[in-house]
Design an enzyme around this catalytic site. Structure first.
Site, mmCIF file in Angstrom:
data_model
loop_
_atom_site.group_PDB
_atom_site.id
_atom_site.type_symbol
_atom_site.label_atom_id
_atom_site.label_comp_id
_atom_site.label_asym_id
_atom_site.label_seq_id
_atom_site.Cartn_x
_atom_site.Cartn_y
_atom_site.Cartn_z
ATOM 1 N N SER A 183 0.804 -1.222 0.000
ATOM 2 C CA SER A 183 0.000 0.000 0.000
ATOM 3 C C SER A 183 0.842 1.279 0.000
ATOM 4 C CB SER A 183 -0.957 0.003 1.203
ATOM 5 O OG SER A 183 -1.862 -1.062 1.077
ATOM 6 N N LYS A 204 -7.912 -5.254 12.246
ATOM 7 C CA LYS A 204 -9.130 -4.782 11.579
ATOM 8 C C LYS A 204 -10.362 -4.783 12.495
ATOM 9 C CE LYS A 204 -7.939 -5.930 6.794
ATOM 10 N NZ LYS A 204 -8.344 -6.602 5.562
ATOM 11 N N ASP A 262 -12.964 -3.542 1.729
ATOM 12 C CA ASP A 262 -12.564 -4.853 1.194
ATOM 13 C C ASP A 262 -13.692 -5.483 0.363
ATOM 14 O OD1 ASP A 262 -9.929 -5.066 2.105
ATOM 15 O OD2 ASP A 262 -10.537 -5.862 4.053
ATOM 16 N N ALA A 295 -14.425 -18.582 5.936
ATOM 17 C CA ALA A 295 -15.338 -17.815 6.790
ATOM 18 C C ALA A 295 -14.548 -16.892 7.716
ATOM 19 C CB ALA A 295 -16.229 -18.764 7.588
ATOM 20 N N GLY A 313 -12.041 -13.162 8.081
ATOM 21 C CA GLY A 313 -12.342 -11.734 7.973
ATOM 22 C C GLY A 313 -12.671 -11.297 6.555
ATOM 23 N N ARG A 332 -13.548 -24.941 6.536
ATOM 24 C CA ARG A 332 -12.977 -26.067 7.285
ATOM 25 C C ARG A 332 -13.751 -26.235 8.599
ATOM 26 N NH1 ARG A 332 -6.915 -25.451 9.536
ATOM 27 N NH2 ARG A 332 -7.879 -23.605 10.455
ATOM 28 N N ILE A 345 -9.025 -14.666 -3.831
ATOM 29 C CA ILE A 345 -8.626 -13.309 -3.417
ATOM 30 C C ILE A 345 -7.135 -13.227 -3.061
ATOM 31 C CG2 ILE A 345 -10.982 -12.732 -2.715
ATOM 32 C CD1 ILE A 345 -9.893 -12.789 0.211
ATOM 33 N N GLY A 358 -6.684 -12.153 -6.860
ATOM 34 C CA GLY A 358 -6.981 -11.170 -5.825
ATOM 35 C C GLY A 358 -6.438 -9.776 -6.063
HETATM 36 N N1 LIG Z 1 -7.016 -9.396 -2.295
HETATM 37 C C1 LIG Z 1 -7.198 -8.689 -1.218
HETATM 38 O O1 LIG Z 1 -7.324 -7.467 -1.223
HETATM 39 C C2 LIG Z 1 -7.281 -9.391 0.127
HETATM 40 C C3 LIG Z 1 -7.849 -8.719 1.226
HETATM 41 C C4 LIG Z 1 -7.923 -9.402 2.455
HETATM 42 C C5 LIG Z 1 -7.434 -10.700 2.549
HETATM 43 N N2 LIG Z 1 -6.877 -11.293 1.453
HETATM 44 C C6 LIG Z 1 -6.366 -12.679 1.552
HETATM 45 O O2 LIG Z 1 -7.433 -13.511 2.006
HETATM 46 C C7 LIG Z 1 -6.924 -14.600 2.762
HETATM 47 C C8 LIG Z 1 -7.702 -14.723 4.072
HETATM 48 O O3 LIG Z 1 -7.538 -13.566 4.848
HETATM 49 P P1 LIG Z 1 -8.450 -13.335 6.162
HETATM 50 O O4 LIG Z 1 -8.096 -11.992 6.684
HETATM 51 O O5 LIG Z 1 -9.881 -13.643 5.877
HETATM 52 O O6 LIG Z 1 -7.857 -14.473 7.145
HETATM 53 P P2 LIG Z 1 -8.564 -15.129 8.414
HETATM 54 O O7 LIG Z 1 -9.591 -14.236 8.993
HETATM 55 O O8 LIG Z 1 -7.459 -15.620 9.272
HETATM 56 O O9 LIG Z 1 -9.346 -16.423 7.801
HETATM 57 C C9 LIG Z 1 -8.633 -17.538 7.352
HETATM 58 C C10 LIG Z 1 -9.550 -18.507 6.607
HETATM 59 O O10 LIG Z 1 -8.699 -19.548 6.069
HETATM 60 C C11 LIG Z 1 -9.106 -20.807 6.618
HETATM 61 N N3 LIG Z 1 -7.922 -21.641 6.862
HETATM 62 C C12 LIG Z 1 -6.755 -21.267 7.440
HETATM 63 N N4 LIG Z 1 -5.883 -22.303 7.455
HETATM 64 C C13 LIG Z 1 -6.525 -23.344 6.866
HETATM 65 C C14 LIG Z 1 -6.171 -24.698 6.582
HETATM 66 N N5 LIG Z 1 -4.958 -25.180 6.894
HETATM 67 N N6 LIG Z 1 -7.067 -25.485 5.976
HETATM 68 C C15 LIG Z 1 -8.302 -25.016 5.654
HETATM 69 N N7 LIG Z 1 -8.710 -23.749 5.892
HETATM 70 C C16 LIG Z 1 -7.828 -22.921 6.502
HETATM 71 C C17 LIG Z 1 -9.822 -20.485 7.912
HETATM 72 O O11 LIG Z 1 -10.672 -21.585 8.236
HETATM 73 P P3 LIG Z 1 -11.121 -21.871 9.772
HETATM 74 O O12 LIG Z 1 -12.277 -20.949 10.044
HETATM 75 O O13 LIG Z 1 -11.520 -23.295 9.753
HETATM 76 O O14 LIG Z 1 -9.921 -21.580 10.624
HETATM 77 C C18 LIG Z 1 -10.600 -19.206 7.474
HETATM 78 O O15 LIG Z 1 -11.717 -19.550 6.709
HETATM 79 C C19 LIG Z 1 -5.426 -14.321 2.921
HETATM 80 O O16 LIG Z 1 -4.752 -15.094 1.963
HETATM 81 C C20 LIG Z 1 -5.292 -12.851 2.618
HETATM 82 O O17 LIG Z 1 -4.027 -12.521 2.085
HETATM 83 C C21 LIG Z 1 -6.800 -10.683 0.230
#
Ligand SMILES: NC(=O)c1ccc[n+]([C@@H]2O[C@H](COP(=O)([O-])OP(=O)(O)OC[C@H]3O[C@@H](n4cnc5c(N)ncnc54)[C@H](OP(=O)(O)O)[C@@H]3O)[C@@H](O)[C@H]2O)c1
Length: 279
Positions: free
Chosen positions: A17, A66, A102, A127, A129, A151, A218, A241
């Site tokens: 950013s 966040k 987002d 599911a 953030g 998961r 994403i 993404g």
């Molecule tokens: N393109 C963009 O602008 C943007 C913006 C924000 C985020 N992102 C990307 O989105 C992704 C998620 O971010 P977030 O902030 O939502 O993270 P988060 O809140 O930590 O959520 C993580 C998600 O991944 C799942 N997960 C984690 N480890 C896993 C595993 N070993 N097997 C199966 N499921 C697993 C979790 O499942 P459980 O609920 O079962 O733990 C949950 O659904 C990241 O890669 C981030 O870089 C991209």
């Protein structure tokens, strides 16, 4: 006087950013500077108070702050309050107001390949953030169905329960989602699976997907995850993404400056930064 903008996170060293926004300030002749600050959980309140005292123009908030930032702001808009997370803060006449760009950023980036969500069958994988932001944003667009596979299925159920907008939704395990994949017009992968350095993984094998369905991931590092590669091979239209990242930044920039910036310029800038990295 130069206006201060910032991003707060921990870690923050890899954020793209600062380069993206500083380039826009210079391109639009705005006397602003955007700086990354690594802020520990226990210092978040002081960091926000300090930025407010310094008359910050606005700032972004990233992992892990966040949700934690909510009580430290003067106001939060409806979407961000429902999501329970803020990624953009605007200093509005001395009041720090929180927004979430987002979900809207994802929707805007998707628009060129899928202009209408109304009536579409949608599956969100994950599911966390980011899934919450996308779920609440898409729920307002009247999809036919908006299902979630995660998961931890209980987390998907909770997300559905938290949503104030009326939408038909089911919570699935990955196995169940894999079996019913052919139903969906749009599938959005929001988990961390496939992200660098674990680039050889995907949530589940993509059987029976509908040709010409839209599959988004994403993640933008790598630009093409295993999930997207397989979806494309099986006939889907794919999107990574990068668009979501660029548009969430563009919407934040617009809130701070009133200018909706040149997203192609932003995209090129991020691609240049990604090019300089090892995955
Ligand atoms: N393109 C963009 O602008 C943007 C913006 C924000 C985020 N992102 C990307 O989105 C992704 C998620 O971010 P977030 O902030 O939502 O993270 P988060 O809140 O930590 O959520 C993580 C998600 O991944 C799942 N997960 C984690 N480890 C896993 C595993 N070993 N097997 C199966 N499921 C697993 C979790 O499942 P459980 O609920 O079962 O733990 C949950 O659904 C990241 O890669 C981030 O870089 C991209």
């Amino acid at each position: 006087m130069k206006k201060l903008f910032a991003v707060l996170g921990d870690p923050i060293g890899h954020s793209m950013s600062p380069v993206m926004h500083n380039d826009l300030f210079s391109f639009y002749n705005i006397d602003g500077v955007y700086l990354p600050f690594q802020v520990k959980d226990e210092d978040l309140y002081d960091a926000v108070k300090g930025l407010k005292a310094l008359g910050v123009g606005g700032f972004n908030v990233t992992v892990p702050h966040k949700s934690k930032i909510l009580p430290f702001l003067d106001g939060i808009d409806e979407l961000a309050a429902n999501i329970g997370a803020v990624n953009t803060v605007v200093n509005e006449n001395g009041q720090l107001m929180g927004y979430n760009t987002d979900g809207p950023g994802f929707l805007k980036g998707l628009n060129p390949i899928l202009p209408k969500i109304a009536g579409q069958k949608v599956l969100i994988i994950g599911a966390g953030g980011a899934a919450r932001a996308i779920y609440f944003t898409l729920a307002k667009e009247n999809p036919d169905t908006l299902d979630i596979a995660n998961r931890t299925v209980e987390k998907a159920r909770e997300l559905i329960k938290d949503c104030p907008y009326s939408v038909s939704s089911r919570a699935y395990s990955f196995e169940e989602a894999s079996e019913s994949l052919g139903e969906y017009d749009l599938v959005v992968q929001t988990t961390v699976i496939g992200m660098s350095p674990k680039i050889d993984e995907q949530p589940f094998v993509l059987n029976n997907l509908r040709k010409q369905a839209v599959f988004c991931d994403i993640i933008y590092n790598p630009l093409e995850t295993k999930f997207l590669k397989e979806a494309e091979q099986k006939g889907a239209i794919i999107q990574n993404g990068l668009d979501m990242f660029v548009y969430q930044g563009a919407l934040a920039f617009e809130k701070w400056t009133g200018i909706f910036p040149d997203v192609e310029r932003m995209r090129d800038n991020v691609l240049k930064q990604l090019g300089g990295r090892t995955c």
